[in-house]
Design a protein around this motif. Structure first.
Motif, mmCIF file in Angstrom:
data_model
loop_
_atom_site.group_PDB
_atom_site.id
_atom_site.type_symbol
_atom_site.label_atom_id
_atom_site.label_comp_id
_atom_site.label_asym_id
_atom_site.label_seq_id
_atom_site.Cartn_x
_atom_site.Cartn_y
_atom_site.Cartn_z
ATOM 1 N N THR A 30 0.823 -1.204 0.000
ATOM 2 C CA THR A 30 0.000 0.000 0.000
ATOM 3 C C THR A 30 0.860 1.259 0.000
ATOM 4 O O THR A 30 0.561 2.224 -0.695
ATOM 5 C CB THR A 30 -0.926 0.022 1.228
ATOM 6 O OG1 THR A 30 -1.691 -1.171 1.236
ATOM 7 C CG2 THR A 30 -1.844 1.207 1.205
ATOM 8 N N GLY A 31 1.947 1.241 0.749
ATOM 9 C CA GLY A 31 2.814 2.403 0.818
ATOM 10 C C GLY A 31 3.519 2.709 -0.481
ATOM 11 O O GLY A 31 3.831 3.856 -0.776
ATOM 12 N N VAL A 32 3.780 1.689 -1.279
ATOM 13 C CA VAL A 32 4.476 1.906 -2.551
ATOM 14 C C VAL A 32 3.516 2.305 -3.653
ATOM 15 O O VAL A 32 3.779 3.216 -4.441
ATOM 16 C CB VAL A 32 5.250 0.634 -2.960
ATOM 17 C CG1 VAL A 32 5.773 0.751 -4.370
ATOM 18 C CG2 VAL A 32 6.396 0.409 -2.019
ATOM 19 N N TRP A 33 2.375 1.653 -3.728
ATOM 20 C CA TRP A 33 1.493 1.839 -4.884
ATOM 21 C C TRP A 33 0.449 2.932 -4.684
ATOM 22 O O TRP A 33 -0.306 3.221 -5.601
ATOM 23 C CB TRP A 33 0.825 0.526 -5.247
ATOM 24 C CG TRP A 33 1.856 -0.508 -5.590
ATOM 25 C CD1 TRP A 33 2.155 -1.612 -4.857
ATOM 26 C CD2 TRP A 33 2.739 -0.514 -6.706
ATOM 27 N NE1 TRP A 33 3.174 -2.299 -5.450
ATOM 28 C CE2 TRP A 33 3.549 -1.658 -6.586
ATOM 29 C CE3 TRP A 33 2.943 0.330 -7.787
ATOM 30 C CZ2 TRP A 33 4.526 -1.967 -7.516
ATOM 31 C CZ3 TRP A 33 3.919 0.013 -8.706
ATOM 32 C CH2 TRP A 33 4.691 -1.119 -8.574
ATOM 33 N N ALA A 34 0.378 3.540 -3.522
ATOM 34 C CA ALA A 34 -0.509 4.680 -3.319
ATOM 35 C C ALA A 34 0.332 5.947 -3.479
ATOM 36 O O ALA A 34 1.176 6.236 -2.633
ATOM 37 C CB ALA A 34 -1.142 4.625 -1.937
ATOM 38 N N PRO A 35 0.148 6.700 -4.559
ATOM 39 C CA PRO A 35 1.046 7.827 -4.856
ATOM 40 C C PRO A 35 1.114 8.889 -3.760
ATOM 41 O O PRO A 35 2.175 9.467 -3.544
ATOM 42 C CB PRO A 35 0.464 8.425 -6.135
ATOM 43 C CG PRO A 35 -0.419 7.394 -6.703
ATOM 44 C CD PRO A 35 -0.868 6.535 -5.567
ATOM 45 N N LEU A 37 1.019 8.448 -0.633
ATOM 46 C CA LEU A 37 1.717 7.947 0.546
ATOM 47 C C LEU A 37 3.196 7.655 0.303
ATOM 48 O O LEU A 37 3.949 7.478 1.249
ATOM 49 C CB LEU A 37 1.054 6.645 1.028
ATOM 50 C CG LEU A 37 -0.329 6.747 1.629
ATOM 51 C CD1 LEU A 37 -0.864 5.369 1.938
ATOM 52 C CD2 LEU A 37 -0.286 7.579 2.885
ATOM 53 N N THR A 38 3.605 7.602 -0.950
ATOM 54 C CA THR A 38 4.941 7.122 -1.279
ATOM 55 C C THR A 38 6.037 7.964 -0.645
ATOM 56 O O THR A 38 6.990 7.434 -0.081
ATOM 57 C CB THR A 38 5.122 7.076 -2.806
ATOM 58 O OG1 THR A 38 4.113 6.238 -3.351
ATOM 59 C CG2 THR A 38 6.480 6.539 -3.171
ATOM 60 N N LEU A 39 5.942 9.280 -0.714
ATOM 61 C CA LEU A 39 6.998 10.128 -0.179
ATOM 62 C C LEU A 39 7.107 10.045 1.341
ATOM 63 O O LEU A 39 8.184 10.201 1.899
ATOM 64 C CB LEU A 39 6.777 11.573 -0.601
ATOM 65 C CG LEU A 39 6.908 11.836 -2.103
ATOM 66 C CD1 LEU A 39 6.560 13.275 -2.410
ATOM 67 C CD2 LEU A 39 8.306 11.504 -2.581
ATOM 68 N N TRP A 44 9.896 3.244 5.353
ATOM 69 C CA TRP A 44 9.187 2.203 6.102
ATOM 70 C C TRP A 44 8.729 1.075 5.204
ATOM 71 O O TRP A 44 8.646 -0.070 5.650
ATOM 72 C CB TRP A 44 8.004 2.807 6.852
ATOM 73 C CG TRP A 44 8.451 3.822 7.849
ATOM 74 C CD1 TRP A 44 8.290 5.169 7.766
ATOM 75 C CD2 TRP A 44 9.187 3.587 9.035
ATOM 76 N NE1 TRP A 44 8.871 5.784 8.843
ATOM 77 C CE2 TRP A 44 9.437 4.831 9.638
ATOM 78 C CE3 TRP A 44 9.671 2.447 9.648
ATOM 79 C CZ2 TRP A 44 10.132 4.961 10.834
ATOM 80 C CZ3 TRP A 44 10.373 2.579 10.830
ATOM 81 C CH2 TRP A 44 10.591 3.816 11.414
ATOM 82 N N THR A 45 8.425 1.374 3.944
ATOM 83 C CA THR A 45 8.003 0.312 3.040
ATOM 84 C C THR A 45 9.156 -0.604 2.671
ATOM 85 O O THR A 45 8.950 -1.796 2.454
ATOM 86 C CB THR A 45 7.367 0.889 1.764
ATOM 87 O OG1 THR A 45 8.280 1.784 1.147
ATOM 88 C CG2 THR A 45 6.076 1.598 2.069
ATOM 89 N N LEU A 91 12.858 3.453 -7.175
ATOM 90 C CA LEU A 91 14.164 4.105 -7.018
ATOM 91 C C LEU A 91 14.997 3.975 -8.287
ATOM 92 O O LEU A 91 15.726 4.899 -8.659
ATOM 93 C CB LEU A 91 14.906 3.512 -5.824
ATOM 94 C CG LEU A 91 14.305 3.826 -4.455
ATOM 95 C CD1 LEU A 91 15.065 3.091 -3.353
ATOM 96 C CD2 LEU A 91 14.284 5.306 -4.197
ATOM 97 N N TRP A 92 14.908 2.845 -8.977
ATOM 98 C CA TRP A 92 15.638 2.657 -10.220
ATOM 99 C C TRP A 92 15.116 3.603 -11.302
ATOM 100 O O TRP A 92 15.884 4.152 -12.073
ATOM 101 C CB TRP A 92 15.531 1.208 -10.674
ATOM 102 C CG TRP A 92 16.279 0.908 -11.917
ATOM 103 C CD1 TRP A 92 17.634 0.842 -12.070
ATOM 104 C CD2 TRP A 92 15.721 0.692 -13.209
ATOM 105 N NE1 TRP A 92 17.939 0.565 -13.375
ATOM 106 C CE2 TRP A 92 16.782 0.466 -14.099
ATOM 107 C CE3 TRP A 92 14.419 0.646 -13.696
ATOM 108 C CZ2 TRP A 92 16.586 0.217 -15.436
ATOM 109 C CZ3 TRP A 92 14.234 0.383 -15.043
ATOM 110 C CH2 TRP A 92 15.305 0.178 -15.885
#
Length: 96
Positions: A30-35, A37-39, A44-45, A91-92
């Motif tokens: 959820t933390g990665v794919w919810a724009p 929340l990403t920053l 933590w993800t 990140l890549w």
């Protein structure tokens, strides 16, 4: 009949590995794919995804020996891999 959800004296800490991996994997994904929340959740993800993969793999190991639940351990491992892989891909993409 379904398995009981109440712990008894015969339960070991290995029973909790699958649900913990599932919770951490869901947070990581959820933390990665919810724009939005990403920053805020990026560090933590990464940690949650790595822990979900580790706990999930250990949960699968113990579930195959008869201790714990295989489905939650596999789901936690898969979600942790998706979350951790999403962070690496993100990140890549930004570094290129």
């Amino acid at each position: 009949m379904s398995e009981p959800t109440v712990s008894d004296r015969g339960d070991t800490p290995a029973v909790a590995l699958g649900p913990i991996a599932l919770l951490l994997g869901a947070f990581s994904t959820t933390g990665v794919w919810a724009p939005w929340l990403t920053l805020y959740t990026l560090p933590w993800t990464v940690i949650a995804g790595a822990l979900a993969m580790t706990f999930g793999a250990a949960g699968v190991h113990y579930a195959r020996r008869g201790t714990g639940r295989l489905a939650t351990a596999v789901a936690g491992t898969a979600l942790g891999t998706l979350g951790f892989g999403g962070v690496v891909a993100l990140l890549w993409a930004f570094s290129a």
